[in-house]
Enzyme design. Structure first.
Site, PDB file in Angstrom:
ATOM      1  N   GLU A  37       5.596 -33.787 -17.342  1.00  0.00           N
ATOM      2  CA  GLU A  37       6.078 -32.540 -17.944  1.00  0.00           C
ATOM      3  C   GLU A  37       6.335 -31.557 -16.819  1.00  0.00           C
ATOM      4  O   GLU A  37       5.439 -31.280 -16.021  1.00  0.00           O
ATOM      5  CB  GLU A  37       5.047 -32.015 -18.952  1.00  0.00           C
ATOM      6  CG  GLU A  37       4.999 -32.862 -20.216  1.00  0.00           C
ATOM      7  CD  GLU A  37       6.385 -33.076 -20.825  1.00  0.00           C
ATOM      8  OE1 GLU A  37       7.100 -32.090 -21.059  1.00  0.00           O
ATOM      9  OE2 GLU A  37       6.775 -34.233 -21.039  1.00  0.00           O
ATOM     10  N   CYS A  48       5.551 -22.448 -17.937  1.00  0.00           N
ATOM     11  CA  CYS A  48       6.763 -23.265 -17.974  1.00  0.00           C
ATOM     12  C   CYS A  48       7.651 -22.806 -19.126  1.00  0.00           C
ATOM     13  O   CYS A  48       8.866 -22.934 -19.090  1.00  0.00           O
ATOM     14  CB  CYS A  48       6.395 -24.724 -18.139  1.00  0.00           C
ATOM     15  SG  CYS A  48       5.332 -24.990 -19.546  1.00  0.00           S
TER      16      CYS A  48
END
Ligand code: NAP
Length: 519
Positions: free
Chosen positions: A288, A322
């Site tokens: 990720e 993020c």
């Protein structure tokens, strides 16, 4: 075994609940007394030192050491993998219910010491009280959610009946996993990838981020206190640039669960793809990675609510998520009035040491990050028009003022590259369709949001805005375990959907077992 249906852990209420406030203050006092301690690596049941050490620092008080750790190296990495592989022989055969009980016990431990875990995050990574509290709640959620998911996967799986056969499908673990988390959710992401691994029956070498090893160690201790057998998780701090490669390339590594930057994620993916002598499997990579997340602001919306959502998404935890909004794409008709609202909100945010309860924005993680962010601000002010911030903020830490840069072209560097700091680019779109086109023009695809009350526009964006987590009329951060399974498209990663019902499948392999029925 039955567990109550999953529910998200409630957040603390520091403004309205004086007991929460008092406990947080007490935890900050308690943890302050422990700053600067020395911690070991842990391989099996051994506490291990190394010739070289490194420190983690409080980003609000630059030279205050939070913890001192041994610098892991390839020799310790190989030992940790060996230990994890040995332990896999027993842990993989431990009943799923025992592994599930470990996770619920860890959740209980985190819940009991919620404020202390939050305090560690305030000191080690500069989270505000509310952000640190939410990080602990998410870690608890991961433990509770994956515990229930494992019970589901351990139960009978539906297979189509075949006459004359007794058939079943079982989810079995993979082997030794390398867990490599980032510093920005130093508890939640670390706990999520680790607990998903072990509840599925795998064993782990956990390499925490060098910016947040103390929180990693505290979580490791919580696992031990909850009854984890030695060697199920092996704790190995050290610089990713050296120990990381050794762990990833080791032939007995079965998979890597990574969350972090695109650059490191791609490197791990490439190294893991190459089989090494003695390796008998294709390594699995769960990666990720970064984002360049946009919020589209349409003319048919409540601009105040949109400005609140963009401000929270862009500047919560200093933009170091993020999922953070780093581009507001605003349609021409409301562009200037929206910008004005944004400027007022950004300038009103309180920046400072997050151990103070009223601080909204703390420091960025370290000096390197601050320099890189200031460099992007310099680039951005050439590409666009500075509206708010644009400088360091005062204090003894790595503080940067919330920064808004308007009129940034869609192909500018500030529109395309992940800054990972409190810097918001504002882009003007001719209309809603143009805004959607711009929203899809990066290599990333993690989160996005759209503010509009027009149903047809919502439907259009739902279909065409290509991100893993899309939100309407709310901020683009703050995904909840279970409700918003989290993971991105394109260069944002392998779309592993943490906190979702597909996640544990990534940590298992399915074995189909068929037996001819005796007539
Ligand atoms: P990073 O620099 O990529 O580091 C992440 C982890 O990788 C750290 O533990 C780091 O260790 C380790 N590492 C570094 N080089 C390595 C190598 N060659 N091999 C193996 N491991 C290595 O990222 P970060 O600064 O910690 O985190 C910020 C990034 O994470 C941002 O890009 C953000 O968008 C992304 N992120 C993504 C998600 C998501 O769910 N998509 C969530 C959170 C964060 P050291 O600390 O020792 O260098």
């Amino acid at each position: 075994m039955q567990l109550a249906p999953f529910k998200n852990e409630p957040l603390s209420n520091f403004k309205g609940n004086s007991e929460h406030f008092r406990q947080m203050q007490q935890a900050l006092e308690d943890v302050k007394k422990e700053l600067g301690a020395k911690y070991p690596a842990v391989i099996g049941s051994e506490r291990v030192e190394a010739a070289e050490v490194f420190h983690s620092y409080n980003p609000s008080v630059k030279d205050q050491v939070v913890g001192t750790f041994p610098k892991g190296n390839s020799r310790l990495g190989a030992l940790a993998i060996e230990k994890a592989e040995k332990t896999f022989q027993t842990w993989s055969r431990t009943p799923a219910e025992t592994r599930v009980r470990l996770l619920t016990a860890v959740a209980g431990n985190l819940r009991d010491r919620k404020f202390h875990f939050a305090a560690w995050m305030i000191y080690e990574v500069g989270k505000s009280w509310a952000e640190a509290d939410a990080d602990v709640a998410e870690a608890i959620d991961f433990c509770e959610f994956y515990a229930r998911e494992m019970l589901r996967l351990a139960g009978p799986q539906p297979v189509t009946p075949v006459p004359g056969e007794r058939n079943r499908l079982e989810y079995i673990p993979l082997g030794v996993g390398i867990v490599i988390p980032p510093w920005n959710f130093p508890l939640a992401i670390l706990a999520g990838m680790t607990t998903a691994s072990i509840v599925a029956g795998n064993t782990v070498v956990l390499k925490p981020s060098s910016d947040s090893p103390t929180i990693g160690y505290k979580f490791f201790e919580a696992l031990e206190q909850a009854g984890m057998p030695p060697g199920v998780v092996n704790f190995l701090p050290g610089p990713g640039s050296t120990v990381g490669d050794a762990l990833v390339t080791h032939p007995r590594t079965r998979y890597i669960a990574f969350t972090g930057s695109k650059e490191v994620g791609l490197r791990i993916n490439e190294l893991a793809a190459k089989p090494r002598p003695g390796q008998i499997w294709i390594k699995r990579v769960i990666a990720e990675m970064g984002g360049k997340d946009s919020i589209v602001v349409d003319s048919e919306t409540d601009l105040d609510s949109a400005a609140d959502g963009v401000t929270a998404s862009a500047f919560g935890y200093q933009g170091q998520k993020c999922s953070a909004c780093s581009r507001a794409i605003v349609v021409d008709a409301v562009y200037e009035s929206f910008l004005e609202k944004l400027k007022n909100r950004a300038e009103a945010l309180k920046v400072g040491d997050p151990s103070h309860p009223e601080t909204y924005m703390g420091p960025v993680i370290n000096g390197r990050a601050k320099e890189s962010i200031l460099q992007y601000i310099k680039i951005g002010t050439k590409e666009g028009r500075l509206v708010a911030g644009g400088r360091e903020a005062p204090g003894h830490g790595h503080f940067v003022a919330p920064t808004v840069i308007a009129d940034v072209p869609p192909d500018a560097r500030l529109s395309q590259e992940e800054v990972f700091g409190p810097v918001l680019a504002v882009l003007k779109a001719a209309d809603f369709d143009d805004a959607l086109q711009i929203a899809n023009n990066t290599e990333y695809g993690l989160t996005g949001a759209v503010y509009t009350t027009n149903r047809a526009k919502i439907d259009k964006a739902a279909e065409s805005f290509h991100v893993g987590n899309l939100y309407f009329n709310r901020k683009c951060t703050g995904a909840l375990v279970g409700g918003h399974p989290f993971g991105g498209f394109n260069m944002s990663g392998t779309d592993s959907k943490a906190g979702g019902r597909d996640y544990l499948l990534l940590f298992t392999q399915a074995k189909s077992i068929s037996e001819k029925a005796s007539s």
